[in-house]
Scaffold this motif. Sequence first.
Motif, PDB file in Angstrom:
ATOM      1  N   ASP A  73      17.504 -12.400  -3.273  1.00 33.41           N
ATOM      2  CA  ASP A  73      17.096 -13.592  -2.522  1.00 33.41           C
ATOM      3  C   ASP A  73      16.194 -14.423  -3.445  1.00 33.41           C
ATOM      4  O   ASP A  73      15.137 -13.942  -3.876  1.00 33.41           O
ATOM      5  CB  ASP A  73      16.350 -13.183  -1.260  1.00 33.41           C
ATOM      6  N   LEU A  91      10.061  -5.593   2.249  1.00 36.45           N
ATOM      7  CA  LEU A  91      10.487  -6.190   3.509  1.00 36.45           C
ATOM      8  C   LEU A  91      11.714  -5.466   4.076  1.00 36.45           C
ATOM      9  O   LEU A  91      11.783  -5.183   5.283  1.00 36.45           O
ATOM     10  CB  LEU A  91      10.798  -7.669   3.302  1.00 36.45           C
ATOM     11  N   ALA A 100      18.849  -5.842  -3.175  1.00 35.58           N
ATOM     12  CA  ALA A 100      17.801  -6.681  -3.766  1.00 35.58           C
ATOM     13  C   ALA A 100      18.059  -6.955  -5.236  1.00 35.58           C
ATOM     14  O   ALA A 100      17.613  -7.993  -5.768  1.00 35.58           O
ATOM     15  CB  ALA A 100      16.443  -6.005  -3.583  1.00 35.58           C
ATOM     16  N   MET A 116       8.933  -7.649  -3.255  1.00 30.84           N
ATOM     17  CA  MET A 116       8.747  -8.109  -1.885  1.00 30.84           C
ATOM     18  C   MET A 116      10.018  -7.904  -1.053  1.00 30.84           C
ATOM     19  O   MET A 116       9.958  -7.528   0.129  1.00 30.84           O
ATOM     20  CB  MET A 116       8.338  -9.575  -1.881  1.00 30.84           C
ATOM     21  N   ALA A 117      11.174  -8.140  -1.673  1.00 32.79           N
ATOM     22  CA  ALA A 117      12.440  -7.928  -0.953  1.00 32.79           C
ATOM     23  C   ALA A 117      12.620  -6.458  -0.598  1.00 32.79           C
ATOM     24  O   ALA A 117      13.096  -6.118   0.494  1.00 32.79           O
ATOM     25  CB  ALA A 117      13.602  -8.430  -1.807  1.00 32.79           C
ATOM     26  N   THR A 161      14.154 -16.674  -2.875  1.00 35.27           N
ATOM     27  CA  THR A 161      12.834 -17.013  -2.318  1.00 35.27           C
ATOM     28  C   THR A 161      11.872 -15.833  -2.347  1.00 35.27           C
ATOM     29  O   THR A 161      10.689 -16.008  -2.011  1.00 35.27           O
ATOM     30  CB  THR A 161      12.983 -17.501  -0.871  1.00 35.27           C
ATOM     31  N   LEU A 162      12.344 -14.646  -2.687  1.00 29.48           N
ATOM     32  CA  LEU A 162      11.493 -13.454  -2.699  1.00 29.48           C
ATOM     33  C   LEU A 162      11.622 -12.740  -4.028  1.00 29.48           C
ATOM     34  O   LEU A 162      12.686 -12.764  -4.673  1.00 29.48           O
ATOM     35  CB  LEU A 162      11.897 -12.489  -1.573  1.00 29.48           C
ATOM     36  N   SER A 163      10.531 -12.085  -4.436  1.00 29.07           N
ATOM     37  CA  SER A 163      10.580 -11.238  -5.617  1.00 29.07           C
ATOM     38  C   SER A 163      11.294  -9.939  -5.275  1.00 29.07           C
ATOM     39  O   SER A 163      11.486  -9.598  -4.110  1.00 29.07           O
ATOM     40  CB  SER A 163       9.160 -10.957  -6.110  1.00 29.07           C
ATOM     41  N   HIS A 164      11.689  -9.204  -6.311  1.00 31.72           N
ATOM     42  CA  HIS A 164      12.372  -7.932  -6.077  1.00 31.72           C
ATOM     43  C   HIS A 164      11.487  -6.971  -5.270  1.00 31.72           C
ATOM     44  O   HIS A 164      11.963  -6.314  -4.341  1.00 31.72           O
ATOM     45  CB  HIS A 164      12.767  -7.302  -7.416  1.00 31.72           C
TER      46      HIS A 164
END
Length: 408
Positions: free
Chosen positions: A148, A159, A143, A155-156, A150-153
């Motif tokens: 990514d 997930l 991460a 949230m990554a 499209t995602l915050s650190h």
Amino acid sequence: MTRTEYPWLLPSAMAAPDDPGPAGKPGGRRRPRRTVRDWVVDLLAFLFAVFIGTVALDAADQAGNSEGLLMADMLVGLAACCTLWARRRRPFALAIGLGVVQVVSPLAGGAALVALFSLAVHRPFRPVAVAGGVGLAGMVGQAYLRPDPTLSHLMAIILGALIVLLFIAAGMLVRARRQLVVALRERAVRAENEAALRAEQAQRLAREAIAREMHDVLAHRLTLLSVHAGALEFRPDAPPPEVARAAGVIRDSAHEALQDLRMIIGVLRAPGDEGERPQPTLVTLDALVAESRDAGMKVTLDSGVDDPAAVPSTTGRTAYRIAQEGLTNARKHAPGTGTTVLVSGGPGDGLTVEVRNEAPLGPVPHVPGSGQGLIGLTERATLAGGRFEHGPTDDGGFAVRAWLPWSP
């Protein structure tokens, strides 16, 4: 269906390393050949890992990475996916290695997840927890190193952790199901073995019951035959009336022995078959004593039971067999002496049967197999819930005594 038909269900395949070792060396064992099912499962695992890795690689491509980095990522990821074909031999090492590689190669993330799932299926919780920790650390590192867009650190990371835990939980669920199948199969095999043992024990008890019945019934008749045949042998000059009387007793005893044998064989028949004779009870004790008197024995019957017909049939039959065996023993071991049969008791107090003979007139003859009848009577009395005693008396004779329960 046996467990050898499903080697992946064996506990050794779940709890111990699957290193076959060199063939032919001490401690080594030959690796089983791959089945069609193994090839199909490995191919599906490879394709699934490539699919998951491709999705992650697309996200990395959107982050603006160079083509050279993407090509290197693709080569490393494909090599990681190819290593899944060896996951059956080194599941723990493979899961650790792929958890580290996924930090720099998102395409290897799918292979890392499949390796974790396979490790959870084939190994206990401790190595799975270690490899899962490495996988979570790899997700966190990825991460930050290959984010990514499209995602915050945060949230990554969340997930990724959920995906890792989901694959581990699915693998442990499959492992638990397989262990349950193994336990159920072992329980079924154990139940079949126990049923076979119970059937064998039932057959043995039936044979013992038949043997005990044959001894108790036929010994009495055959003893009468032996006594009168011996009298004819040692007194060839006996008057014709005595010879005729002895011959008549031999004929009657042989006829009764045949009838009793038919009755015993009837035990082997199904219930309700015709030809079975009524079982003796305490009511027929008078006939037994009279038969012994006709054979030349001096028998005295002292019965304190007011109504022999009121005695339960099982108790009365056991008492009859005890008296019959006592009279047979007295005739064999103390011929010519007086014998007393005592019967007493009532409802609630129990039924007492005692057969007592006087001291032998001469040396006690040795009879092969002596003592087996007393063992059988002990078993009979015990099975009926009573007690059985036997031994010499103070005057040199011998006595057998039994107490049997008699419910009011």
